[in-house]
Design a protein around this motif. Structure first.
Motif, PDB file in Angstrom:
ATOM      1  N   GLU A  25       0.831  -1.210   0.000  1.00 58.29           N
ATOM      2  CA  GLU A  25       0.000   0.000   0.000  1.00 58.29           C
ATOM      3  C   GLU A  25       0.865   1.258   0.000  1.00 58.29           C
ATOM      4  O   GLU A  25       0.582   2.227  -0.707  1.00 58.29           O
ATOM      5  CB  GLU A  25      -0.948   0.004   1.206  1.00 58.29           C
ATOM      6  N   ASN A  87     -10.638  -3.828 -14.148  1.00 55.68           N
ATOM      7  CA  ASN A  87     -10.755  -3.886 -12.697  1.00 55.68           C
ATOM      8  C   ASN A  87     -10.057  -2.637 -12.150  1.00 55.68           C
ATOM      9  O   ASN A  87      -9.269  -2.002 -12.844  1.00 55.68           O
ATOM     10  CB  ASN A  87     -10.086  -5.147 -12.141  1.00 55.68           C
ATOM     11  N   PHE A  88     -10.357  -2.264 -10.924  1.00 51.84           N
ATOM     12  CA  PHE A  88      -9.660  -1.134 -10.312  1.00 51.84           C
ATOM     13  C   PHE A  88      -8.198  -1.506 -10.093  1.00 51.84           C
ATOM     14  O   PHE A  88      -7.888  -2.576  -9.565  1.00 51.84           O
ATOM     15  CB  PHE A  88     -10.319  -0.746  -8.991  1.00 51.84           C
ATOM     16  N   SER A  90      -5.900  -0.373  -8.027  1.00 51.69           N
ATOM     17  CA  SER A  90      -5.493  -0.547  -6.625  1.00 51.69           C
ATOM     18  C   SER A  90      -5.935  -1.902  -6.089  1.00 51.69           C
ATOM     19  O   SER A  90      -5.179  -2.570  -5.370  1.00 51.69           O
ATOM     20  CB  SER A  90      -6.064   0.577  -5.757  1.00 51.69           C
ATOM     21  N   GLN A  91      -7.144  -2.344  -6.449  1.00 45.33           N
ATOM     22  CA  GLN A  91      -7.629  -3.640  -5.976  1.00 45.33           C
ATOM     23  C   GLN A  91      -6.771  -4.774  -6.520  1.00 45.33           C
ATOM     24  O   GLN A  91      -6.452  -5.736  -5.799  1.00 45.33           O
ATOM     25  CB  GLN A  91      -9.093  -3.840  -6.381  1.00 45.33           C
ATOM     26  N   GLU A  92      -6.418  -4.676  -7.795  1.00 41.78           N
ATOM     27  CA  GLU A  92      -5.577  -5.719  -8.403  1.00 41.78           C
ATOM     28  C   GLU A  92      -4.208  -5.763  -7.739  1.00 41.78           C
ATOM     29  O   GLU A  92      -3.696  -6.841  -7.415  1.00 41.78           O
ATOM     30  CB  GLU A  92      -5.432  -5.460  -9.904  1.00 41.78           C
ATOM     31  N   PHE A  94      -3.276  -4.616  -4.686  1.00 47.47           N
ATOM     32  CA  PHE A  94      -3.313  -4.986  -3.267  1.00 47.47           C
ATOM     33  C   PHE A  94      -3.615  -6.467  -3.055  1.00 47.47           C
ATOM     34  O   PHE A  94      -3.368  -7.002  -1.967  1.00 47.47           O
ATOM     35  CB  PHE A  94      -4.351  -4.141  -2.522  1.00 47.47           C
ATOM     36  N   ALA A  95      -4.138  -7.130  -4.080  1.00 49.44           N
ATOM     37  CA  ALA A  95      -4.438  -8.566  -3.976  1.00 49.44           C
ATOM     38  C   ALA A  95      -3.190  -9.417  -4.222  1.00 49.44           C
ATOM     39  O   ALA A  95      -3.256 -10.646  -4.148  1.00 49.44           O
ATOM     40  CB  ALA A  95      -5.533  -8.947  -4.961  1.00 49.44           C
TER      41      ALA A  95
END
Length: 202
Positions: A25, A87-88, A90-92, A94-95
């Motif tokens: 992050e 897809n967003f 940040s979501q990709e 952070f996963a």
């Protein structure tokens, strides 16, 4: 440490890559202002498939995607199990475990046109090519090329990012003539990188 299972790990480096001394992050917050429309993202995954790719390809990164800016929002367009879809960003990121951003060295207006063209292709429907992924893993690990698994219609993640999109720019460093293969893996985007065409910004 799982890093030691998939490559050479010395101190805080992995095959020349600096290992993160910050959270993913924190890294994203630091790099986010530098990311522009048309960048290519690479991530080091957590899944069994990701670990299989890293093992077979002796790779640090296992997935690639195109970054699409919509106003102040950043999306990623990527070949996944359900085909090529957004897809967003940040979501990709952070996963996953770690990430890297590659920035094409072309005028932004030209990059924007190529991103739109790639997005239009994705909207028409590009399925994920499981056969191609299996063949790549077999070729990378054992050197066998199974002709029955060849399919030029569908994409895997790195083919969409480097060829479906990259050929529009064009990123000649990723061409089949340069890499001398009928496939390209996520880690090949680092191996064959030409800083005059595309550079690492993270």
């Amino acid at each position: 440490n799982p890093i030691t299972k998939f490559g050479f790990f010395t101190g805080n480096e992995y095959n020349g890559f600096k290992i993160m001394e910050e959270t993913i992050e924190q890294k994203y917050d630091r790099i986010r202002p530098l990311i522009t429309n048309g960048c290519i993202g690479l991530v080091r995954g957590k899944s069994l498939i990701a670990k299989g790719i890293e093992w077979a390809d002796k790779a640090y990164f296992s997935h690639a995607f195109l970054i699409y800016a919509v106003g102040d929002r950043l999306l990623c367009i990527q070949a996944m199990a359900d085909g090529v879809q957004p897809n967003f960003l940040s979501q990709e990121i952070f996963a996953n475990v770690d990430f890297c951003i590659l920035q094409p060295q072309f005028p932004q207006e030209h990059i924007d046109d190529c991103v739109n063209a790639a997005f239009t292709k994705a909207e028409k429907g590009i399925h994920y090519n499981y056969k191609q992924l299996l063949n790549i893993l077999i070729q990378k690990k054992f050197g066998y090329d199974i002709q029955q698994l060849h399919d030029s219609v569908d994409n895997i993640c790195s083919v969409f990012a480097a060829w479906t999109y990259g050929s529009l720019l064009p990123l000649k460093c990723y061409s089949q003539e340069v890499i001398k293969a009928d496939y390209i893996s996520p880690m090949d985007l680092i191996r064959f990188l030409d800083p005059s065409e595309i550079k690492i910004i993270s």
